[in-house]
Design a protein around this motif. Structure first.
Motif, PDB file in Angstrom:
ATOM      1  N   PHE A 120       0.864  -1.202   0.170  1.00 23.72           N
ATOM      2  CA  PHE A 120       0.057  -0.031   0.035  1.00 23.72           C
ATOM      3  C   PHE A 120       0.962   1.400   0.117  1.00 23.72           C
ATOM      4  O   PHE A 120       0.667   2.036  -0.671  1.00 23.72           O
ATOM      5  N   ALA A 121       1.865   1.155   0.790  1.00 21.89           N
ATOM      6  CA  ALA A 121       2.845   2.503   1.003  1.00 21.89           C
ATOM      7  C   ALA A 121       3.659   2.432  -0.337  1.00 21.89           C
ATOM      8  O   ALA A 121       4.063   3.563  -0.924  1.00 21.89           O
ATOM      9  N   VAL A 176       1.359   4.937  -2.687  1.00 24.02           N
ATOM     10  CA  VAL A 176       1.909   6.231  -2.489  1.00 24.02           C
ATOM     11  C   VAL A 176       3.266   6.577  -3.044  1.00 24.02           C
ATOM     12  O   VAL A 176       3.309   7.391  -3.977  1.00 24.02           O
ATOM     13  N   PHE A 192       4.558   6.054   7.374  1.00 23.21           N
ATOM     14  CA  PHE A 192       3.304   5.677   7.267  1.00 23.21           C
ATOM     15  C   PHE A 192       2.917   4.561   8.680  1.00 23.21           C
ATOM     16  O   PHE A 192       2.060   4.654   9.509  1.00 23.21           O
ATOM     17  N   LEU A 216       0.562   5.877  11.825  1.00 27.50           N
ATOM     18  CA  LEU A 216      -0.630   5.069  12.162  1.00 27.50           C
ATOM     19  C   LEU A 216      -0.592   4.540  13.597  1.00 27.50           C
ATOM     20  O   LEU A 216      -1.828   4.677  14.232  1.00 27.50           O
ATOM     21  N   LEU A 234      -6.305   7.985   7.960  1.00 29.33           N
ATOM     22  CA  LEU A 234      -6.562   8.794   6.644  1.00 29.33           C
ATOM     23  C   LEU A 234      -5.425   9.896   7.126  1.00 29.33           C
ATOM     24  O   LEU A 234      -4.517  10.550   6.187  1.00 29.33           O
ATOM     25  N   TYR A 290      -2.202   8.463   6.116  1.00 25.38           N
ATOM     26  CA  TYR A 290      -1.930   8.412   4.587  1.00 25.38           C
ATOM     27  C   TYR A 290      -1.633   9.617   4.136  1.00 25.38           C
ATOM     28  O   TYR A 290      -0.867   9.730   3.254  1.00 25.38           O
ATOM     29  N   LEU A 304       1.618  10.892   1.878  1.00 25.76           N
ATOM     30  CA  LEU A 304       1.005  11.341   0.299  1.00 25.76           C
ATOM     31  C   LEU A 304       1.615  12.477   0.092  1.00 25.76           C
ATOM     32  O   LEU A 304       2.358  12.743  -1.106  1.00 25.76           O
TER      33      LEU A 304
END
Length: 271
Positions: A85-86, A90, A111, A115, A250, A253, A257
């Motif tokens: 995902f990262a 991203v 991240f 998180l 979020l 993220y 981002l």
């Protein structure tokens, strides 16, 4: 259980006010949790949990990746999905396929760290988001700040780095004003908003949760009508917990981002 833990840990319970009992709304003092010492040199709970988060993430990731197999276990599958995902969602999407790989460790680490420390705000026994203290977001932003300026200056040189801030084709008389605005953006606005966005959401979200939980606890000490009113108050607190968990994800993220986009900006002419 979570609501009970938060109610027990907050300082905004029933207090004695002039003329009787009253309710004291939560204040920023709920984020000041010194363990050792006093004043600005105190060691706080957030410092300890920040260290615990680094240790916990290190142990879990090493354990899950140490015996990696072609057919992954559930733990390895979850970790790979989190990493991808990262990596893909991203780093690759924002920076581009040519340069993204060298920045994946930084963005993935940011991240995961943000998180977990955000989720500390709803996980017993912590119940207080580490990023609710402005010093922690500032420290992470400084890392990103150094990286994207270093990347840009290394690639373009100091003179070229400042020159690329001004778009081509502008009239000569307006270029100094644009340069000033871009310098403010690159060196002040970007890092400031990146830190304040993360801090502000963690701070405000936790304040709202504490408000609903402490208000519900206070209502339980009052008459029958207020005891009935405590039920929807605790329900609202539970809804806030769920909503805050999403917001915390979020915010982690968005932080990485934007960090990736700043790095991409320093490589914009070299994709």
């Amino acid at each position: 259980m979570i609501l009970t833990a938060l109610a027990a840990g907050t300082t905004t319970a029933v207090v004695t006010a002039e003329g009787g009992e009253g309710f004291e709304t939560p204040t920023p003092d709920i984020f000041w949790l010194p363990l050792i010492g006093e004043g600005e040199w105190a060691i706080t709970e957030q410092m300890v949990w920040g260290g615990v988060s680094v240790l916990l993430l290190s142990v879990v990731m090493v354990a899950l990746s140490k015996n990696a197999a072609v057919v992954p276990s559930k733990g390895q599958w979850l970790m790979e999905g989190f990493y991808n995902f990262a990596r893909n969602g991203v780093a690759r999407d924002m920076i581009g396929t040519r340069h993204f790989l060298r920045f994946v460790p930084l963005l993935f680490s940011l991240f995961a760290l943000i998180l977990l420390n955000n989720w500390f705000g709803i996980i017993p026994p912590v119940m207080n988001p580490t990023m609710g203290r402005i010093g922690f977001p500032i420290a992470l932003v400084l890392v990103v700040y150094v990286v994207y300026h270093w990347v840009g200056i290394k690639r373009m040189g100091l003179k070229g780095y400042f020159a690329h801030m001004v778009p081509d084709g502008l009239p000569g008389w307006i270029k100094p004003f644009i340069m000033l605005l871009e310098i403010i953006t690159y060196f002040i606005t970007r890092p400031l908003t990146l830190a304040l966005r993360l801090f502000g959401n963690m701070f405000a979200g936790h304040m709202l949760i504490v408000l609903f939980v402490s208000a519900g606890a206070y209502f339980l000490t009052q008459g029958v009508l207020f005891k009935l009113l405590s039920v929807p108050t605790f329900v609202m607190a539970a809804v806030m917990f769920i909503f805050e968990a999403l917001v915390q994800f979020l915010q982690a993220y968005v932080f990485v981002l934007l960090s990736a986009s700043y790095i991409a900006g320093a490589l914009a002419d070299d994709h």
